[in-house]
Motif scaffolding. Structure first.
Motif, PDB file in Angstrom:
ATOM      1  N   LYS A   1      -7.382 110.174   6.581  1.00 30.86           N
ATOM      2  CA  LYS A   1      -6.623 109.608   7.662  1.00 30.86           C
ATOM      3  C   LYS A   1      -7.180 110.290   9.191  1.00 30.86           C
ATOM      4  O   LYS A   1      -6.685 109.870  10.144  1.00 30.86           O
ATOM      5  CB  LYS A   1      -5.180 109.990   7.557  1.00 30.86           C
ATOM      6  CG  LYS A   1      -4.814 111.508   7.488  1.00 30.86           C
ATOM      7  CD  LYS A   1      -3.564 111.585   7.112  1.00 30.86           C
ATOM      8  CE  LYS A   1      -3.226 113.368   6.918  1.00 30.86           C
ATOM      9  NZ  LYS A   1      -1.853 113.584   7.022  1.00 30.86           N
TER      10      LYS A   1
ATOM     11  N   ASP B   1      -0.543 114.747   2.641  1.00 31.86           N
ATOM     12  CA  ASP B   1      -0.131 113.527   2.961  1.00 31.86           C
ATOM     13  C   ASP B   1       1.533 113.294   3.667  1.00 31.86           C
ATOM     14  O   ASP B   1       1.885 112.285   4.132  1.00 31.86           O
ATOM     15  CB  ASP B   1      -0.223 112.422   1.843  1.00 31.86           C
ATOM     16  CG  ASP B   1      -1.795 112.304   1.464  1.00 31.86           C
ATOM     17  OD1 ASP B   1      -2.606 112.337   2.366  1.00 31.86           O
ATOM     18  OD2 ASP B   1      -2.099 112.069   0.297  1.00 31.86           O
TER      19      ASP B   1
ATOM     20  N   ALA C   1       4.673 113.927   5.760  1.00 28.31           N
ATOM     21  CA  ALA C   1       5.113 113.776   7.212  1.00 28.31           C
ATOM     22  C   ALA C   1       4.999 115.119   7.913  1.00 28.31           C
ATOM     23  O   ALA C   1       4.649 115.210   9.158  1.00 28.31           O
ATOM     24  CB  ALA C   1       6.382 113.094   7.522  1.00 28.31           C
TER      25      ALA C   1
ATOM     26  N   ASP D   1       1.349 115.233   9.538  1.00 28.14           N
ATOM     27  CA  ASP D   1       1.040 114.122  10.204  1.00 28.14           C
ATOM     28  C   ASP D   1      -0.422 114.280  11.114  1.00 28.14           C
ATOM     29  O   ASP D   1      -1.156 113.682  11.396  1.00 28.14           O
ATOM     30  CB  ASP D   1       2.243 113.438  10.873  1.00 28.14           C
ATOM     31  CG  ASP D   1       2.794 112.608   9.869  1.00 28.14           C
ATOM     32  OD1 ASP D   1       2.178 112.143   8.776  1.00 28.14           O
ATOM     33  OD2 ASP D   1       4.055 112.168  10.128  1.00 28.14           O
ATOM     34  N   ASP D   2      -0.065 115.463  12.125  1.00 30.32           N
ATOM     35  CA  ASP D   2      -1.179 115.853  12.979  1.00 30.32           C
ATOM     36  C   ASP D   2      -2.201 116.146  12.303  1.00 30.32           C
ATOM     37  O   ASP D   2      -2.330 117.452  11.692  1.00 30.32           O
ATOM     38  CB  ASP D   2      -0.510 117.082  14.047  1.00 30.32           C
ATOM     39  CG  ASP D   2      -1.360 117.349  15.133  1.00 30.32           C
ATOM     40  OD1 ASP D   2      -2.623 116.610  14.951  1.00 30.32           O
ATOM     41  OD2 ASP D   2      -1.449 118.187  15.909  1.00 30.32           O
TER      42      ASP D   2
END
Length: 406
Positions: free
Chosen positions: A225, A276, A278, A281-282
């Motif tokens: 990601k 993965d 939340a 997330d950064d």
């Protein structure tokens, strides 16, 4: 404040101003003055990002008089082998800090007793020594006033006080002299390394792999990601969240968003870490933790003894000779160092493949990773040794990855 040891390895003193907050079981250092509510509202709040923190569980507290020529100095030594000196111009302020820190450390010892003390001494010996240090710290002004009286009785008491101080000081010296080194404790299996600050070879041997699992975990998260994120690896993540991830991986504790402390319920919880979720997330937090891992290796990924050889190879005029010598140097690395270097560089090549979106070229990644992967053994004033040559080496390895790692 200055840090004088990292994981048992001595560091050069580098005194600097710091704002210090005692919260929960930690001592938190801020570069700028934090809000008054920083200790209550957690670290992630804007404007209250800490520079670093110290876990006080099992820590040892003593006077820093023998370690610094400055007045009013406290010495803090933690279980992982990190050591700090705190100094204040106000003697009363330092006494207040000494009492507060001692209270917290004693409370933590009662709530979460550690089987292994850093000093390697029994509770009775530590209590006796601590009592002597407290007497010395708190009775010094009284001794000075008594000396002014000039009577025989006062002189006798001062002599007794001096003898007591000498006994405590000698006992402390003997205690430090016979204290086993962190390396010897690790070799005997009495103290297990954590992930951050652990010897790469020991960590890989413990995990049964030649590349640390935390490195693989971070690289997989970035591959999934982060390859298209602008400034990946160049942009810094929130330091508070980076430290939270570090604590979770090191099985110490994690800090929730509201400032509470969470201890893993079972050993091996870091194996269940899900990047993965939340919470992470950064992606810059993940890359920040990965860079921190390499920076805190006791020995750099590329051993410092090989740096002059790499530098000489880089200065060769013939490209083929340069690459040939660098390939030989890479092949001479210990297996964990070689495989981890190959793994991280191969990942950075994938980052470069997306440079049209993330704007991270081989040159930019060389600037970021050069001083981290090719870290001199001792700090030097030569900027070329710190930034220029390491950055060039990483850039060359990325541009010639296929031929160097065949």
């Amino acid at each position: 404040m200055t840090k004088i040891a990292q994981g048992g390895r001595k560091l050069r003193k580098n005194w600097g101003p710091a704002w210090v907050v005692l919260t929960g079981s930690s001592l938190v250092f801020y570069r700028e003055r934090p809000p008054q509510s920083a200790s209550l509202q957690g670290w992630a709040r804007a404007g209250s990002r800490p520079e670093s923190s110290v876990d006080l569980r099992g820590a040892a507290l003593a006077s820093g008089r023998q370690l610094s020529s400055r007045r009013n100095v406290l010495h803090i030594r933690t279980v992982p082998g990190h050591e700090f000196l705190l100094q204040s111009d106000e003697e009363t302020e330092l006494r207040d800090w000494h009492r507060a820190l001692r209270t917290v450390i004693e409370r933590l010892d009662r709530e979460n007793p550690l089987e292994l003390r850093l000093s390697g001494s029994g509770p009775a010996e530590l209590a006796e020594l601590s009592a002597g240090e407290d007497d010395e710290l708190e009775s010094e002004p009284v001794s000075k006033s008594l000396m002014r009286l000039g009577s025989r009785r006062t002189s006798s008491r001062c002599a007794e006080g001096t003898d007591q101080k000498n006994r405590v000081r000698n006992k402390l010296k003997r205690l430090i002299a016979k204290r086993p080194t962190l390396q010897s404790l690790q070799e005997r299996g009495l103290f297990r390394d954590q992930v951050f600050g652990c010897q790469l070879e020991s960590l890989c041997q413990r995990e049964g792999d030649t590349v640390p699992s935390f490195v693989r975990l971070c690289v997989e998260a970035v591959d999934k990601k982060g390859l298209d994120v602008d400034g990946i690896y160049r942009v810094s993540g929130n330091l508070a969240v980076v430290q939270k991830l570090r604590f979770l991986v090191d099985r110490e504790r994690a800090v929730t968003s509201d400032g509470r402390y969470m201890f893993p319920e079972q050993a091996g919880q870091e194996g269940k870490l899900d990047l993965d979720s939340a919470e992470w997330d950064d992606i810059h937090v993940v890359t920040g933790a990965l860079k921190l891992f390499f920076r805190e290796l006791p020995q750099p990924l590329v051993p410092a003894l090989l740096l002059p050889d790499f530098r000489d190879a880089l200065e060769l005029s013939e490209p083929e000779q340069c690459l040939s010598k660098i390939q030989k140097l890479i092949d001479s690395l210990p297996r964990p160092n070689h495989d981890t270097l190959k793994y991280i560089l191969e990942h950075l090549c994938r980052v470069i493949a997306h440079s049209d979106k993330n704007r991270m070229t081989a040159h930019n990644l060389g600037i970021v990773f050069g001083p981290t992967l090719f870290r001199p053994e001792q700090e030097a004033s030569d900027m070329a040794a710190h930034v220029f040559y390491p950055g060039q080496l990483v850039q060359l390895m990325l541009n010639n990855f296929a031929s160097l790692f065949t």
